[in-house]
Design a protein around this motif. Sequence first.
Motif, PDB file in Angstrom:
ATOM      1  N   ASP A  24      14.398 -40.537  31.955  1.00 23.48           N
ATOM      2  CA  ASP A  24      13.252 -39.624  31.899  1.00 23.48           C
ATOM      3  C   ASP A  24      12.027 -40.299  31.297  1.00 23.48           C
ATOM      4  OD1 ASP A  24      14.843 -37.629  32.947  1.00 23.48           O
ATOM      5  OD2 ASP A  24      15.222 -36.655  31.013  1.00 23.48           O
ATOM      6  N   ALA A  25      12.266 -41.179  30.333  1.00 29.86           N
ATOM      7  CA  ALA A  25      11.165 -41.808  29.595  1.00 29.86           C
ATOM      8  C   ALA A  25      10.785 -43.178  30.154  1.00 29.86           C
ATOM      9  CB  ALA A  25      11.548 -41.946  28.124  1.00 29.86           C
ATOM     10  N   GLY A  26      11.474 -43.611  31.211  1.00 29.70           N
ATOM     11  CA  GLY A  26      11.191 -44.935  31.760  1.00 29.70           C
ATOM     12  C   GLY A  26      11.594 -46.053  30.828  1.00 29.70           C
ATOM     13  N   ARG A  27      12.687 -45.845  30.082  1.00 27.18           N
ATOM     14  CA  ARG A  27      13.163 -46.844  29.139  1.00 27.18           C
ATOM     15  C   ARG A  27      14.490 -47.428  29.603  1.00 27.18           C
ATOM     16  NH1 ARG A  27      13.569 -44.688  23.217  1.00 27.18           N
ATOM     17  NH2 ARG A  27      13.706 -46.943  22.851  1.00 27.18           N
ATOM     18  N   ASP A  28      14.800 -48.610  29.104  1.00 26.47           N
ATOM     19  CA  ASP A  28      16.088 -49.248  29.345  1.00 26.47           C
ATOM     20  C   ASP A  28      17.087 -48.710  28.316  1.00 26.47           C
ATOM     21  OD1 ASP A  28      18.293 -50.957  29.470  1.00 26.47           O
ATOM     22  OD2 ASP A  28      17.092 -52.757  29.769  1.00 26.47           O
ATOM     23  N   PRO A  29      18.244 -48.196  28.745  1.00 24.14           N
ATOM     24  CA  PRO A  29      19.230 -47.693  27.776  1.00 24.14           C
ATOM     25  C   PRO A  29      19.657 -48.729  26.739  1.00 24.14           C
ATOM     26  CG  PRO A  29      19.815 -47.003  29.999  1.00 24.14           C
ATOM     27  CD  PRO A  29      18.677 -47.975  30.134  1.00 24.14           C
ATOM     28  N   ASP A  30      19.538 -49.998  27.079  1.00 22.44           N
ATOM     29  CA  ASP A  30      19.901 -51.043  26.122  1.00 22.44           C
ATOM     30  C   ASP A  30      18.952 -51.088  24.931  1.00 22.44           C
ATOM     31  OD1 ASP A  30      22.069 -51.796  27.633  1.00 22.44           O
ATOM     32  OD2 ASP A  30      21.050 -53.463  28.622  1.00 22.44           O
ATOM     33  N   GLU A  31      17.815 -50.385  25.040  1.00 24.35           N
ATOM     34  CA  GLU A  31      16.858 -50.337  23.935  1.00 24.35           C
ATOM     35  C   GLU A  31      17.316 -49.387  22.824  1.00 24.35           C
ATOM     36  OE1 GLU A  31      13.102 -49.094  25.438  1.00 24.35           O
ATOM     37  OE2 GLU A  31      12.883 -50.776  26.810  1.00 24.35           O
ATOM     38  N   VAL A  32      18.315 -48.554  23.106  1.00 25.51           N
ATOM     39  CA  VAL A  32      18.747 -47.525  22.153  1.00 25.51           C
ATOM     40  C   VAL A  32      20.137 -47.855  21.629  1.00 25.51           C
ATOM     41  CG1 VAL A  32      19.177 -45.077  21.788  1.00 25.51           C
ATOM     42  CG2 VAL A  32      17.368 -45.801  23.375  1.00 25.51           C
ATOM     43  N   ARG A  33      20.243 -48.008  20.329  1.00 23.81           N
ATOM     44  CA  ARG A  33      21.528 -48.316  19.706  1.00 23.81           C
ATOM     45  C   ARG A  33      22.170 -47.024  19.201  1.00 23.81           C
ATOM     46  NH1 ARG A  33      22.055 -53.132  15.356  1.00 23.81           N
ATOM     47  NH2 ARG A  33      21.439 -54.247  17.247  1.00 23.81           N
ATOM     48  N   LEU A  34      23.432 -46.850  19.544  1.00 22.11           N
ATOM     49  CA  LEU A  34      24.184 -45.674  19.121  1.00 22.11           C
ATOM     50  C   LEU A  34      24.892 -45.957  17.796  1.00 22.11           C
ATOM     51  CD1 LEU A  34      25.487 -42.883  19.540  1.00 22.11           C
ATOM     52  CD2 LEU A  34      27.204 -44.010  20.990  1.00 22.11           C
ATOM     53  N   VAL A  35      24.550 -45.166  16.773  1.00 23.39           N
ATOM     54  CA  VAL A  35      25.219 -45.237  15.476  1.00 23.39           C
ATOM     55  C   VAL A  35      26.151 -44.027  15.392  1.00 23.39           C
ATOM     56  CG1 VAL A  35      24.935 -45.292  12.970  1.00 23.39           C
ATOM     57  CG2 VAL A  35      23.194 -46.340  14.450  1.00 23.39           C
ATOM     58  N   VAL A  36      27.458 -44.260  15.356  1.00 25.35           N
ATOM     59  CA  VAL A  36      28.420 -43.165  15.315  1.00 25.35           C
ATOM     60  C   VAL A  36      28.682 -42.791  13.859  1.00 25.35           C
ATOM     61  CG1 VAL A  36      30.695 -42.356  15.991  1.00 25.35           C
ATOM     62  CG2 VAL A  36      29.464 -43.947  17.466  1.00 25.35           C
ATOM     63  N   VAL A  37      28.401 -41.540  13.522  1.00 25.77           N
ATOM     64  CA  VAL A  37      28.516 -41.075  12.142  1.00 25.77           C
ATOM     65  C   VAL A  37      29.939 -40.591  11.892  1.00 25.77           C
ATOM     66  CG1 VAL A  37      27.599 -39.505  10.399  1.00 25.77           C
ATOM     67  CG2 VAL A  37      26.087 -40.447  12.157  1.00 25.77           C
ATOM     68  N   THR A  38      30.666 -41.285  11.022  1.00 28.05           N
ATOM     69  CA  THR A  38      32.092 -41.035  10.809  1.00 28.05           C
ATOM     70  C   THR A  38      32.389 -40.323   9.495  1.00 28.05           C
ATOM     71  OG1 THR A  38      32.308 -43.304   9.967  1.00 28.05           O
ATOM     72  CG2 THR A  38      32.832 -42.930  12.284  1.00 28.05           C
ATOM     73  N   LYS A  39      31.392 -39.696   8.911  1.00 28.05           N
ATOM     74  CA  LYS A  39      31.578 -38.937   7.674  1.00 28.05           C
ATOM     75  C   LYS A  39      32.750 -37.960   7.796  1.00 28.05           C
ATOM     76  CE  LYS A  39      29.188 -35.361   4.961  1.00 28.05           C
ATOM     77  NZ  LYS A  39      27.956 -34.539   4.877  1.00 28.05           N
ATOM     78  N   PHE A  40      33.655 -38.013   6.832  1.00 24.27           N
ATOM     79  CA  PHE A  40      34.842 -37.156   6.716  1.00 24.27           C
ATOM     80  C   PHE A  40      35.955 -37.500   7.716  1.00 24.27           C
ATOM     81  CE2 PHE A  40      31.961 -33.535   5.003  1.00 24.27           C
ATOM     82  CZ  PHE A  40      31.944 -34.122   3.764  1.00 24.27           C
ATOM     83  N   PHE A  41      35.710 -38.454   8.597  1.00 23.19           N
ATOM     84  CA  PHE A  41      36.749 -38.841   9.555  1.00 23.19           C
ATOM     85  C   PHE A  41      37.459 -40.089   9.042  1.00 23.19           C
ATOM     86  CE2 PHE A  41      34.083 -36.121  12.116  1.00 23.19           C
ATOM     87  CZ  PHE A  41      35.013 -35.397  12.850  1.00 23.19           C
ATOM     88  N   PRO A  42      38.728 -40.266   9.415  1.00 20.14           N
ATOM     89  CA  PRO A  42      39.544 -41.326   8.818  1.00 20.14           C
ATOM     90  C   PRO A  42      39.265 -42.719   9.376  1.00 20.14           C
ATOM     91  CG  PRO A  42      40.829 -40.141  10.450  1.00 20.14           C
ATOM     92  CD  PRO A  42      39.525 -39.398  10.325  1.00 20.14           C
TER      93      PRO A  42
END
Length: 232
Positions: A24-42
């Motif tokens: 939608d924004a005309g961006r490359d998905p590789d420009e966005v880093r996914l940080v997975v929030v693992t609070k309270f998970f083992p």
Amino acid sequence: MSRHDQLAAGLATVRERIAGACADAGRDPDEVRLVVVTKFFPESDVRLLADLGVTDVGENRHQEAEAKAAACADLALTWHFIGGLQSNKAAAVASYSHVVESVDRAKLVGPLAKGAGAREQPLDVLLQVSLDPPGAEGRAGADAADLPALAGRVAEAEHLVLRGLMAVAPLGGDPVAAFARLAELHRSFVSAHPAATWLSAGMSGDLEHAVRAGATHVRVGSAILGSRPRVK
């Protein structure tokens, strides 16, 4: 469905959402880093996520984060501390985190630099800016007017690298307007600090709006891991 398959399905859905917002924004998905929030998970979930290609993990409670990072030290992960930071724990947080995203006051800079100095690599730092209206209850983050002075303190500190800004959309507010304001603040910030190009914004419920506004990092927990376990 196994836990591995649950996490794989959640990751696939979130990655599709990021890709769609980038399109939608005309961006490359590789420009966005996914940080997975693992609070309270083992720790076991962190290991499954690593097996599924996750490289960045976020935590926001020091004691839990410290223990989990130590238990998973054999994994090639980048640990992001994203929670409110107490000055008396900042040095300890800097000892195991690779990125601290929640620097919102000058009092944290010295302890973070001290903790980072005890490690081999410098610590990446994001300044958390508040998008809430003045006087909002539970308001976190620095006022926009205070960013230049805070950035100067971080930039001058040994062992710290100023990477950019982090923010959370106001609870119950319009994320589109909030992230548009954040994008404007970030443009001004980068003009003064050209290397500070990171923009961490967007969570499970609003990541598309953040990506369209230029976020380089999104912090996602429940959309991947499910509802957080009850903690006694």
